[in-house]
Design an enzyme around this catalytic site. Structure first.
Site, PDB file in Angstrom:
ATOM      1  N   GLN A  23      -1.617   2.358  10.013  1.00  0.00           N
ATOM      2  CA  GLN A  23      -0.366   2.473   9.243  1.00  0.00           C
ATOM      3  C   GLN A  23       0.706   3.222  10.041  1.00  0.00           C
ATOM      4  O   GLN A  23       1.895   3.012   9.850  1.00  0.00           O
ATOM      5  CB  GLN A  23      -0.608   3.228   7.921  1.00  0.00           C
ATOM      6  CG  GLN A  23      -1.384   2.462   6.878  1.00  0.00           C
ATOM      7  CD  GLN A  23      -2.858   2.755   6.944  1.00  0.00           C
ATOM      8  OE1 GLN A  23      -3.386   3.094   7.995  1.00  0.00           O
ATOM      9  NE2 GLN A  23      -3.546   2.612   5.836  1.00  0.00           N
ATOM     10  N   ASN A  69      -5.346  12.393   1.079  1.00  0.00           N
ATOM     11  CA  ASN A  69      -4.394  11.525   1.794  1.00  0.00           C
ATOM     12  C   ASN A  69      -5.205  10.727   2.812  1.00  0.00           C
ATOM     13  O   ASN A  69      -6.426  10.891   2.936  1.00  0.00           O
ATOM     14  CB  ASN A  69      -3.287  12.361   2.450  1.00  0.00           C
ATOM     15  CG  ASN A  69      -2.138  11.488   2.943  1.00  0.00           C
ATOM     16  OD1 ASN A  69      -1.613  10.662   2.207  1.00  0.00           O
ATOM     17  ND2 ASN A  69      -1.758  11.641   4.202  1.00  0.00           N
ATOM     18  N   LYS A  70      -4.519   9.890   3.539  1.00  0.00           N
ATOM     19  CA  LYS A  70      -5.167   8.984   4.493  1.00  0.00           C
ATOM     20  C   LYS A  70      -6.190   9.702   5.367  1.00  0.00           C
ATOM     21  O   LYS A  70      -5.963  10.814   5.827  1.00  0.00           O
ATOM     22  CB  LYS A  70      -4.077   8.344   5.357  1.00  0.00           C
ATOM     23  CG  LYS A  70      -4.524   7.353   6.383  1.00  0.00           C
ATOM     24  CD  LYS A  70      -5.443   6.273   5.876  1.00  0.00           C
ATOM     25  CE  LYS A  70      -4.924   5.538   4.671  1.00  0.00           C
ATOM     26  NZ  LYS A  70      -5.981   4.743   3.983  1.00  0.00           N
ATOM     27  N   ASP A 100      -2.055  11.073  -1.852  1.00  0.00           N
ATOM     28  CA  ASP A 100      -2.488  10.072  -2.836  1.00  0.00           C
ATOM     29  C   ASP A 100      -2.892  10.709  -4.155  1.00  0.00           C
ATOM     30  O   ASP A 100      -2.818  10.078  -5.205  1.00  0.00           O
ATOM     31  CB  ASP A 100      -3.647   9.247  -2.279  1.00  0.00           C
ATOM     32  CG  ASP A 100      -3.120   8.262  -1.253  1.00  0.00           C
ATOM     33  OD1 ASP A 100      -2.907   8.675  -0.097  1.00  0.00           O
ATOM     34  OD2 ASP A 100      -2.847   7.108  -1.622  1.00  0.00           O
ATOM     35  N   ARG A 149      -7.605   0.062  -6.579  1.00  0.00           N
ATOM     36  CA  ARG A 149      -7.804   1.142  -5.608  1.00  0.00           C
ATOM     37  C   ARG A 149      -7.967   2.451  -6.392  1.00  0.00           C
ATOM     38  O   ARG A 149      -7.141   2.760  -7.253  1.00  0.00           O
ATOM     39  CB  ARG A 149      -6.619   1.216  -4.620  1.00  0.00           C
ATOM     40  CG  ARG A 149      -6.481  -0.062  -3.785  1.00  0.00           C
ATOM     41  CD  ARG A 149      -5.571   0.134  -2.583  1.00  0.00           C
ATOM     42  NE  ARG A 149      -6.207   0.947  -1.567  1.00  0.00           N
ATOM     43  CZ  ARG A 149      -5.552   1.448  -0.512  1.00  0.00           C
ATOM     44  NH1 ARG A 149      -4.265   1.236  -0.357  1.00  0.00           N
ATOM     45  NH2 ARG A 149      -6.193   2.168   0.394  1.00  0.00           N
ATOM     46  N   ARG A 152       0.867  -1.184   0.000  1.00  0.00           N
ATOM     47  CA  ARG A 152       0.000   0.000   0.000  1.00  0.00           C
ATOM     48  C   ARG A 152       0.897   1.225   0.000  1.00  0.00           C
ATOM     49  O   ARG A 152       2.115   1.117   0.115  1.00  0.00           O
ATOM     50  CB  ARG A 152      -1.025   0.013   1.157  1.00  0.00           C
ATOM     51  CG  ARG A 152      -0.687  -0.630   2.456  1.00  0.00           C
ATOM     52  CD  ARG A 152       0.376   0.043   3.287  1.00  0.00           C
ATOM     53  NE  ARG A 152       0.184   1.465   3.405  1.00  0.00           N
ATOM     54  CZ  ARG A 152       1.148   2.326   3.606  1.00  0.00           C
ATOM     55  NH1 ARG A 152       2.413   1.914   3.709  1.00  0.00           N
ATOM     56  NH2 ARG A 152       0.922   3.612   3.705  1.00  0.00           N
ATOM     57  N   GLY A 153       0.247   2.398  -0.116  1.00  0.00           N
ATOM     58  CA  GLY A 153       1.010   3.626  -0.286  1.00  0.00           C
ATOM     59  C   GLY A 153       1.045   3.947  -1.776  1.00  0.00           C
ATOM     60  O   GLY A 153       1.317   3.065  -2.598  1.00  0.00           O
ATOM     61  N   ALA A 154       0.760   5.214  -2.105  1.00  0.00           N
ATOM     62  CA  ALA A 154       0.508   5.578  -3.504  1.00  0.00           C
ATOM     63  C   ALA A 154       1.637   5.177  -4.468  1.00  0.00           C
ATOM     64  O   ALA A 154       1.390   4.447  -5.436  1.00  0.00           O
ATOM     65  CB  ALA A 154       0.217   7.081  -3.585  1.00  0.00           C
TER      66      ALA A 154
END
Ligand code: MRU
Length: 339
Positions: free
Chosen positions: A197, A248-249, A238, A89, A41-43
């Site tokens: 995270q 973002n998150k 993101d 995603r 995960r993570g852009a």
């Protein structure tokens, strides 16, 4: 992540920090599932993984169904794998950036499958290498705009570190560069509900490097600011819209609002490829909603009453007016933003 000739190895981020287990992906479909399930995960990391997924699938096809065939024979199958990976995603634009690059392979329709495989692998490797270099440049730019007042107490949210990129990280890249310069007193890592995270992954990276840090509940951040214990906040992104609005998150918006209320600089650190000029404002950014069980359960244990509905948006959008600077590998930009 490690790309072997026909296999992608992913450190399973669902199990960190308790277990370090590497998962093998041998097909595009396996990579797609690993992205959906947040093994990776993570852009930027999902962009790199998707590119490697296509390279693996190409190699697989060259050795089976498409042996002896050409690029024009394989192209429809290749495009269907691109489409599958694109459905994993929706929010991080880096995924679509990487897939677009993998669709622009310079190949004649008559190219052999060996040639297609080589170009697909080279392109995926180049995306990965480029992300690593980019993160280091972001880190260094971020260090130049961080407050110049001795050792800093830095808040970060989610994980925008080596695990979320090809390596080094974006927000954590800024922190790594500041640390190398002896300018970090303490990093406060928001635990980042509901997927954790921050407490699982950011703390794992900081601990591995010996960077002083404290994990806090997301709800403690404003209190720490009120106590005068935060000098700056830095987060990843993101997707950044043309006007600077940033997805973002989930919880990032709340960090930005709290920084604004306390006069604390709030930085977004991201590669240029996270900027999406086709998305005019944050209102157009698709926000992924993830399954209710991320909130209603902890492992096997139910945390909410059976009948209570749950709302689980995975991202939020911070309006650009709350962002002090957007730090990219090219430069650090101030508002009003126009990308
Ligand atoms: O749902 P996740 O864990 O993929 O969300 C990750 C984030 O929001 C990160 O901050 C962002 O992707 C930047 S990673 C360099």
């Amino acid at each position: 992540m490690q790309f072997l000739e026909n296999r992608l190895r992913l450190l399973d981020q669902r199990l960190l920090p308790a277990e370090e287990v590497w998962l093998n992906c041998d097909s595009g479909e396996q990579v797609a599932r690993a992205i959906e399930d947040m093994v990776v995960r993570g852009a930027p990391a999902i962009g790199c993984a998707a590119a490697f997924g296509l390279a693996i699938e190409t190699e697989r096809a060259a050795q089976s169904d498409f042996r002896g065939k050409t690029w024009q024979d394989f192209r429809p199958t290749y495009e269907s794998v691109v489409a599958r990976l694109a459905r994993t995603r929706p929010t991080a634009v880096n995924l679509f950036y990487a897939l677009n690059k993998m669709q622009e392979l310079e190949l004649a329709p008559t190219a052999t499958m060996q040639q297609v495989t080589k170009v697909a692998k080279d392109t995926a490797r180049a995306l990965y290498d480029d992300d690593l270099r980019t993160c280091q440049a972001i880190g260094d730019h971020g260090a130049t705009v961080a407050p110049n007042k001795g050792k800093l107490r830095i808040l970060t949210h989610c994980n925008a570190g080596a695990l979320a990129t090809a390596g080094y990280g974006t927000a954590l890249g800024v922190i790594r560069s500041l640390w190398k310069q002896g300018r970090v007193e303490c990093v406060y890592a928001d635990e980042t509900r509901p997927y954790l995270q921050g407490s699982r992954l950011t703390a794992y990276e900081l601990a591995a490097e010996g960077i002083p840090h404290v994990v806090i509940a997301d709800s403690s951040a404003a209190y720490l600011m009120q106590l005068g214990k935060i000098d700056m906040a830095v987060v990843g992104a993101d997707r950044i819209a043309a006007n600077g609005d940033t997805a973002n998150k989930i919880g990032t918006y709340s960090v930005a609002v709290n920084c604004h209320a306390h006069g604390i600089p709030f930085f977004v650190a991201a590669p240029w490829s996270t900027i999406d000029p086709a998305t005019k404002t944050g209102k157009e950014i698709p926000v992924e909603e993830r399954c209710a069980t991320e909130i209603s359960r902890f492992g096997e244990r139910r945390l909410t009453p059976e009948k209570s509905p749950v709302f689980n948006p995975s991202f939020d959008v911070t309006p650009s007016r709350l962002i002090s600077k957007i730090v990219t590998e090219r430069a650090a930009y101030c508002g009003p933003y126009s990308f």
